[in-house]
Write a protein that holds these residues in place. Structure first.
Motif, PDB file in Angstrom:
ATOM      1  N   LEU A 162      38.874  34.102  37.962  1.00  0.00           N
ATOM      2  CA  LEU A 162      38.138  35.158  38.664  1.00  0.00           C
ATOM      3  C   LEU A 162      36.635  34.966  38.502  1.00  0.00           C
TER       4      LEU A 162
ATOM      5  N   ARG B 180      33.874  34.065  41.422  1.00  0.00           N
ATOM      6  CA  ARG B 180      32.733  34.983  41.575  1.00  0.00           C
ATOM      7  C   ARG B 180      31.407  34.217  41.511  1.00  0.00           C
TER       8      ARG B 180
ATOM      9  N   HIS C  34      37.936  36.028  46.440  1.00  0.00           N
ATOM     10  CA  HIS C  34      37.564  37.016  45.427  1.00  0.00           C
ATOM     11  C   HIS C  34      38.366  38.302  45.603  1.00  0.00           C
TER      12      HIS C  34
END
Length: 322
Positions: A240, A244, A293
């Protein structure tokens, strides 16, 4: 890292990195060993089970058939205030034949021991982990101390694979030096050979596979990480964060901030890492990255609400990625 050169009767060394403290004590021990026989002239005390009077008595004991004694006191910051004052009185007038080393995780300049060592002509050294941007240079310095000359790219590879754990970095440096005992100059190919033996699959391989849109490699690497019992939540959160950061680099690039140095300043990264995020962002449109995302955020929501299973969701994410 400060060097401990001229031998003093008292030292105060402190800091949160135990590995660096241990290294400093080892260097001092080696120096004292050049002047004395430590088989009969070496005492180690731990503050949680030692009396100040015993520490002072050992420090005042004459060396046995030797020029020097070495006395090490671990976790001296844990000693009660009255015990610290007893040792401080000794430090004010120490035996010239003893090297007393006080080791602490934390210490303030107002502490009675700090003041005593400073006033008595001893040496004080604080050992801290390098700043993030300094780790590759720190790795090169540590290898140079061992007679190895490594490229900047090789040092960055070590940092990227091992991370900022000073203990693991020191162990890896030891392995590299043992593996290439008779070799001086090392590049990424050489360190990769040692690193691959240490960690056959890393989380960085997984995130780079995602950034390079290599679905098959990403799935294989995920399975290797699971085979090594890497925590699945940690894998998820690293993925993640990586997506990002690639998205952030894409946004900055489309705003005209495309130089790695500028991206590094904006995102508070090392320039090498910023360049990698920038380069990987070129493999996607900004809409694709935003969608990736969103998918990852949705996975977290579904798992926490009991509507999904993390491994299945992460595998589906990788399958849909390309």
């Amino acid at each position: 890292m400060p060097e401990l050169k001229e031998l003093k009767p008292t030292y105060l060394i402190y800091g949160t990195e135990r590995v660096l403290l241990d290294d400093a004590v080892a260097r001092l021990k080696a120096q004292v060993a050049e002047q004395g026989d430590l088989d009969f002239n070496y005492d180690v005390f731990h503050a949680d089970n030692s009396e100040a009077e015993a520490i002072v008595a050992a420090s005042q004991t004459l060396p046995f058939m030797s020029e020097r004694r070495l006395v090490v006191v671990r976790d001296v910051h844990l000693l009660p205030a009255d015990a610290q004052r007893v040792i401080a009185r000794y430090v004010a007038d120490p035996s010239p034949l003893t090297c007393l080393v006080l080791v602490a995780d934390k210490m303030t300049k107002g502490n009675v021991l700090y003041k005593a060592v400073q006033a008595g002509g001893g040496q004080i050294h604080e050992y801290e982990a390098p700043r993030k941007s300094r780790y590759p240079a720190w790795i090169r310095e540590r290898l140079a101390e061992r007679g190895k000359k490594v490229t900047s790219a090789a040092a960055m590879r070590i940092f990227e694979v091992i991370g900022d754990d000073v203990g693991r970095l020191r162990n890896e440096i030891d392995k590299i030096c043992l593996y290439y005992d008779d070799r001086i100059e090392l590049d990424t190919d050489e360190v990769d050979e040692v690193l691959s033996a240490t960690t056959q699959a890393t989380i960085f391989e997984l995130t780079d596979s995602i950034g390079n849109r290599d679905r098959q490699k990403a799935l294989r690497t995920l399975q290797k990480l699971l085979d090594r019992s890497e925590p699945l939540p940690a894998i998820y959160h690293t993925v993640l964060r990586h997506v990002r950061m690639v998205l952030a680099a894409k946004v900055l690039t489309e705003r005209g901030i495309g130089q790695p140095s500028a991206i590094a300043r904006e995102l508070k990264l090392i320039e090498f890492v910023a360049r990698k995020y920038r380069d990987q962002s070129r493999n996607f449109t900004i809409e694709q990255l935003r969608d990736l995302h969103r998918q990852l955020v949705q996975i977290d929501f579904d798992v926490k609400s009991g509507r999904g299973e993390l491994l299945t969701a992460l595998e589906r994410f990788l399958l849909r990625m390309a």
